[in-house]
Design a protein around this motif. Sequence first.
Motif, short mmCIF file in Angstrom:
data_model
loop_
_atom_site.label_atom_id
_atom_site.label_comp_id
_atom_site.label_asym_id
_atom_site.label_seq_id
_atom_site.Cartn_x
_atom_site.Cartn_y
_atom_site.Cartn_z
N ASP A 83 0.80 -1.22 0.00
CA ASP A 83 0.00 0.00 0.00
C ASP A 83 0.84 1.27 0.00
OD1 ASP A 83 -2.56 0.91 -0.32
OD2 ASP A 83 -2.95 1.15 1.82
N ASP A 84 2.05 1.21 -0.57
CA ASP A 84 2.87 2.42 -0.71
C ASP A 84 2.38 3.21 -1.92
OD1 ASP A 84 4.68 1.79 1.41
OD2 ASP A 84 5.70 0.37 0.07
N SER A 85 2.56 4.51 -1.86
CA SER A 85 2.20 5.36 -3.01
C SER A 85 3.42 5.47 -3.93
CB SER A 85 1.76 6.74 -2.53
OG SER A 85 2.87 7.43 -1.99
N PRO A 86 3.18 5.81 -5.21
CA PRO A 86 4.30 5.91 -6.15
C PRO A 86 5.41 6.87 -5.72
CG PRO A 86 2.23 5.89 -7.34
CD PRO A 86 1.88 5.98 -5.87
N SER A 87 5.10 7.81 -4.87
CA SER A 87 6.13 8.77 -4.44
C SER A 87 7.00 8.24 -3.29
CB SER A 87 5.47 10.08 -3.99
OG SER A 87 4.61 9.83 -2.88
N GLU A 88 6.63 7.10 -2.71
CA GLU A 88 7.39 6.55 -1.59
C GLU A 88 8.54 5.67 -2.07
OE1 GLU A 88 4.84 5.79 2.15
OE2 GLU A 88 3.50 5.35 0.47
N PRO A 89 9.66 5.65 -1.35
CA PRO A 89 10.84 4.88 -1.81
C PRO A 89 10.61 3.37 -1.83
CG PRO A 89 11.23 5.83 0.37
CD PRO A 89 9.94 6.41 -0.13
N ASP A 90 9.67 2.86 -1.05
CA ASP A 90 9.41 1.41 -1.02
C ASP A 90 8.36 0.96 -2.03
OD1 ASP A 90 11.28 1.14 0.98
OD2 ASP A 90 9.81 1.21 2.60
#
Length: 197
Positions: A83-90
């Motif tokens: 559930d990470d967003s595209p802007s997150e490093p993971d």
Amino acid sequence: MLRAFSMRHGRLPCPDTNATANGYESMTSGACTAGNQLGWFPYISLGLDIPPPLHRARYAVFRSAHADPLQDADLAVIKERTDDSPSEPDYLDVTDLVVGLNNASKLSLSTSHPYLTGDGGPSGAIDCGANPVMAAAYWLVIPLQDKDADNNRLDTPQTTSGLCAANPAAPLRVHSDDIVLAESPAQLAGWLRKSMP
């Protein structure tokens, strides 16, 4: 090589389903073709030299897609499962593969996915039908010689069309010298967790 690939790409390689075993993953629009869980090992896609035809390895990968990404266990595709967003490093990284492996390890053992049979010792008979023992995140079977002289590329219990392989702990036998490499979903997830920065 498989572990390094999975760490780098957040998925396991897609099998090579080309009839001539050309060494490349069989992809459709940049993703592992749906339903493709058994084929040849994609040597070239992993940056390896392709061996002579008689020594090319058979390869299977666990695939169990789910509409809910948090329950998905299709290990040959990169999918956002945390559930990470595209802007997150993971976003779309190896942590998503770890979730997929954990999901796969919770599923009941099924012979419609890659699995291992016994080792002729503690884990029981080497018999795919009577003794399915463990789901495999992947298995790789490397043929050496046709010791039983049956003109089959692989030795029993392995076949070119079957999802079963002998347990890697099985000793080499008089009529079988295939080398089996495999990990359960839990084993690979544990290694990845330990190896992540």
